[in-house]
Design an enzyme around this catalytic site. Structure first.
Site, PDB file in Angstrom:
ATOM      1  N   ASP A  13       6.178 -17.851  24.344  1.00 56.00           N
ATOM      2  CA  ASP A  13       6.713 -17.552  23.010  1.00 56.00           C
ATOM      3  C   ASP A  13       5.599 -17.090  22.081  1.00 56.00           C
ATOM      4  O   ASP A  13       4.447 -17.525  22.214  1.00 56.00           O
ATOM      5  CB  ASP A  13       7.386 -18.824  22.456  1.00 56.00           C
ATOM      6  CG  ASP A  13       8.324 -18.505  21.293  1.00 56.00           C
ATOM      7  OD1 ASP A  13       8.617 -17.316  21.063  1.00 56.00           O
ATOM      8  OD2 ASP A  13       8.760 -19.455  20.618  1.00 56.00           O
ATOM      9  N   ASN A  15       5.175 -13.565  20.995  1.00 60.97           N
ATOM     10  CA  ASN A  15       4.786 -12.147  21.055  1.00 60.97           C
ATOM     11  C   ASN A  15       5.042 -11.430  19.733  1.00 60.97           C
ATOM     12  O   ASN A  15       4.211 -10.642  19.265  1.00 60.97           O
ATOM     13  CB  ASN A  15       5.586 -11.412  22.131  1.00 60.97           C
ATOM     14  CG  ASN A  15       5.267 -11.886  23.528  1.00 60.97           C
ATOM     15  OD1 ASN A  15       4.284 -12.594  23.735  1.00 60.97           O
ATOM     16  ND2 ASN A  15       6.087 -11.495  24.490  1.00 60.97           N
ATOM     17  N   TRP A  18       2.585 -12.463  17.007  1.00 63.55           N
ATOM     18  CA  TRP A  18       1.257 -11.904  17.314  1.00 63.55           C
ATOM     19  C   TRP A  18       1.181 -10.456  16.812  1.00 63.55           C
ATOM     20  O   TRP A  18       0.191 -10.059  16.189  1.00 63.55           O
ATOM     21  CB  TRP A  18       1.029 -11.948  18.831  1.00 63.55           C
ATOM     22  CG  TRP A  18      -0.303 -11.460  19.291  1.00 63.55           C
ATOM     23  CD1 TRP A  18      -1.427 -12.201  19.482  1.00 63.55           C
ATOM     24  CD2 TRP A  18      -0.653 -10.108  19.648  1.00 63.55           C
ATOM     25  NE1 TRP A  18      -2.463 -11.410  19.926  1.00 63.55           N
ATOM     26  CE2 TRP A  18      -2.011 -10.125  20.031  1.00 63.55           C
ATOM     27  CE3 TRP A  18       0.038  -8.897  19.679  1.00 63.55           C
ATOM     28  CZ2 TRP A  18      -2.689  -8.975  20.446  1.00 63.55           C
ATOM     29  CZ3 TRP A  18      -0.629  -7.744  20.082  1.00 63.55           C
ATOM     30  CH2 TRP A  18      -1.991  -7.798  20.463  1.00 63.55           C
ATOM     31  N   ARG A  26       6.965  -5.199  17.100  1.00 62.45           N
ATOM     32  CA  ARG A  26       7.142  -6.331  18.017  1.00 62.45           C
ATOM     33  C   ARG A  26       6.835  -5.947  19.472  1.00 62.45           C
ATOM     34  O   ARG A  26       6.309  -6.741  20.238  1.00 62.45           O
ATOM     35  CB  ARG A  26       8.570  -6.865  17.912  1.00 62.45           C
ATOM     36  CG  ARG A  26       8.877  -7.554  16.584  1.00 62.45           C
ATOM     37  CD  ARG A  26      10.334  -8.003  16.530  1.00 62.45           C
ATOM     38  NE  ARG A  26      10.648  -8.954  17.593  1.00 62.45           N
ATOM     39  CZ  ARG A  26      10.356 -10.250  17.537  1.00 62.45           C
ATOM     40  NH1 ARG A  26       9.754 -10.748  16.489  1.00 62.45           N
ATOM     41  NH2 ARG A  26      10.683 -11.052  18.530  1.00 62.45           N
ATOM     42  N   ASN A  61      18.522 -13.511  24.796  1.00 64.36           N
ATOM     43  CA  ASN A  61      17.714 -12.369  24.342  1.00 64.36           C
ATOM     44  C   ASN A  61      18.507 -11.050  24.323  1.00 64.36           C
ATOM     45  O   ASN A  61      18.109 -10.095  23.657  1.00 64.36           O
ATOM     46  CB  ASN A  61      16.457 -12.192  25.208  1.00 64.36           C
ATOM     47  CG  ASN A  61      15.388 -13.235  24.954  1.00 64.36           C
ATOM     48  OD1 ASN A  61      14.573 -13.537  25.825  1.00 64.36           O
ATOM     49  ND2 ASN A  61      15.357 -13.803  23.753  1.00 64.36           N
ATOM     50  N   ARG A 181       4.917 -24.687  26.612  1.00 62.69           N
ATOM     51  CA  ARG A 181       5.529 -23.723  25.698  1.00 62.69           C
ATOM     52  C   ARG A 181       4.469 -23.295  24.697  1.00 62.69           C
ATOM     53  O   ARG A 181       3.894 -24.133  23.998  1.00 62.69           O
ATOM     54  CB  ARG A 181       6.744 -24.309  24.966  1.00 62.69           C
ATOM     55  CG  ARG A 181       7.379 -23.262  24.041  1.00 62.69           C
ATOM     56  CD  ARG A 181       8.685 -23.697  23.434  1.00 62.69           C
ATOM     57  NE  ARG A 181       9.238 -22.563  22.686  1.00 62.69           N
ATOM     58  CZ  ARG A 181      10.502 -22.216  22.635  1.00 62.69           C
ATOM     59  NH1 ARG A 181      11.401 -22.906  23.278  1.00 62.69           N
ATOM     60  NH2 ARG A 181      10.900 -21.165  21.936  1.00 62.69           N
TER      61      ARG A 181
HETATM   62  C1  FPP Z   1       9.042 -14.519  23.152  1.00 59.27           C
HETATM   63  O1  FPP Z   1       8.343 -14.014  22.062  1.00 59.27           O
HETATM   64  C2  FPP Z   1       8.913 -13.624  24.254  1.00 59.27           C
HETATM   65  C3  FPP Z   1       9.927 -12.942  24.830  1.00 59.27           C
HETATM   66  C4  FPP Z   1      11.332 -13.033  24.393  1.00 59.27           C
HETATM   67  C5  FPP Z   1       9.677 -12.032  25.932  1.00 59.27           C
HETATM   68  C6  FPP Z   1       8.623 -12.497  26.881  1.00 59.27           C
HETATM   69  C7  FPP Z   1       8.219 -11.335  27.643  1.00 59.27           C
HETATM   70  C8  FPP Z   1       6.948 -11.058  27.996  1.00 59.27           C
HETATM   71  C9  FPP Z   1       5.788 -11.926  27.779  1.00 59.27           C
HETATM   72  C10 FPP Z   1       6.738  -9.828  28.739  1.00 59.27           C
HETATM   73  C11 FPP Z   1       7.229 -10.050  30.117  1.00 59.27           C
HETATM   74  C12 FPP Z   1       7.037  -8.874  30.870  1.00 59.27           C
HETATM   75  C13 FPP Z   1       7.084  -8.834  32.186  1.00 59.27           C
HETATM   76  C14 FPP Z   1       6.814  -7.570  32.797  1.00 59.27           C
HETATM   77  C15 FPP Z   1       7.392 -10.019  33.032  1.00 59.27           C
HETATM   78  P1  FPP Z   1       9.145 -13.653  20.751  1.00 59.27           P
HETATM   79  O2  FPP Z   1       9.435 -12.215  20.792  1.00 59.27           O
HETATM   80  O3  FPP Z   1      10.331 -14.557  20.597  1.00 59.27           O
HETATM   81  O4  FPP Z   1       8.065 -13.971  19.676  1.00 59.27           O
HETATM   82  P2  FPP Z   1       8.266 -14.566  18.204  1.00 59.27           P
HETATM   83  O5  FPP Z   1       8.854 -15.951  18.393  1.00 59.27           O
HETATM   84  O6  FPP Z   1       6.874 -14.606  17.670  1.00 59.27           O
HETATM   85  O7  FPP Z   1       9.165 -13.623  17.486  1.00 59.27           O
END
Ligand code: FPP
Length: 233
Positions: A13, A15, A18, A26, A61, A181
């Site tokens: 969690d 991304n 960041w 995003r 998602n 997590r």
């Molecule tokens: C959560 O961060 C992350 C996700 C919903 C996607 C996770 C995917 C990856 C790390 C890439 C995976 C790729 C491959 C090829 C396996 P968020 O977007 O909810 O972050 P936030 O809580 O800061 O908004």
């Protein structure tokens, strides 16, 4: 006695935050997050972890804005075609869990091909949870077993914890010892509800794109000294 970390599960969690911190879209966070997936999969193998399960895309998602879903799917295509090769060369077997019928046909084909190509790899197994939700997984398992009882293939008394486990997507995989997590939240978000019954939980504020193999090593060391009682004294 130190605990052996056989199976590690991670909710990746942070991304989006960041990327926001850097004034980037995003998608840039997901891009960096995907690079970290490769680093951490290799690092986990080096630390002796036999199974690593990563929550890459949840059933919930799908409700994100279409642009973000498309960007994640294209990133996945890229990794299936190219970047997962590095794991293949590292003797890592790749397996996908979740609802495949929700994913595009070309993605499903590449997933199956990658599973076949890596089926004989022995050093470690990476399970990627895609379009995954634990409650739908449990419902699917219940339906599968009910169908077997209905058709006479199985007796009602044969449904126990062991047979139930083998009807889940994670069949043949031992339960996770540890859940990590990242990103500061402390919740399960419908991830491996059945399988995490006795896992040790570790939460870190580090956003997934900033997660390093050094932090992973620190968590593994902490786990090794935790006392696991499984309800006993
Ligand atoms: C959560 O961060 C992350 C996700 C919903 C996607 C996770 C995917 C990856 C790390 C890439 C995976 C790729 C491959 C090829 C396996 P968020 O977007 O909810 O972050 P936030 O809580 O800061 O908004």
């Amino acid at each position: 006695m130190t605990n052996v970390l056989n199976h590690l599960a991670i909710i990746m969690d942070g991304n989006g935050r960041w990327a926001k911190q850097r004034g980037l879209p995003r998608q840039a966070g997901h891009q960096k997050g995907a690079e970290v997936v490769i680093d951490i999969a290799k690092a986990a193998k080096e630390l002796g972890v036999k199974f690593l399960t990563l929550y890459a895309f949840s059933t919930e998602n799908w409700k994100r804005p279409i642009e973000e879903v498309n960007a994640l799917m294209n990133l996945l295509r890229q990794y299936l075609q190219k970047d997962f090769k590095e794991l293949k060369e590292n003797d890592i077997r790749i397996v996908f869990i979740g609802e495949r019928n929700m994913l595009a046909a070309d993605i499903c084909e590449r997933m199956t091909a990658l599973e076949d190509e890596t089926a004989a790899n022995k050093s470690a197994t990476l399970l990627v949870a895609l379009s995954y939700g634990a409650r739908p997984e449990i419902v699917r398992a219940a339906q599968e077993l009910a169908q077997k009882v209905k058709s006479g293939e199985m007796r009602l008394e044969q449904i126990d914890e062991k047979t139930f486990s083998t009807a889940l997507d994670t069949k043949d995989v031992p339960d996770p010892d540890v859940l990590i997590r990242t990103g500061g939240e402390q919740r399960l978000s419908n991830f491996l509800l059945w399988q995490l019954a006795y896992a040790e939980f570790f939460f870190t504020d580090t956003l997934w794109p900033d997660f390093t193999k050094e932090e992973l090593k620190t968590i593994v060391e902490k786990y090794q000294t935790r006392e696991r009682r499984y309800g006993k004294v």
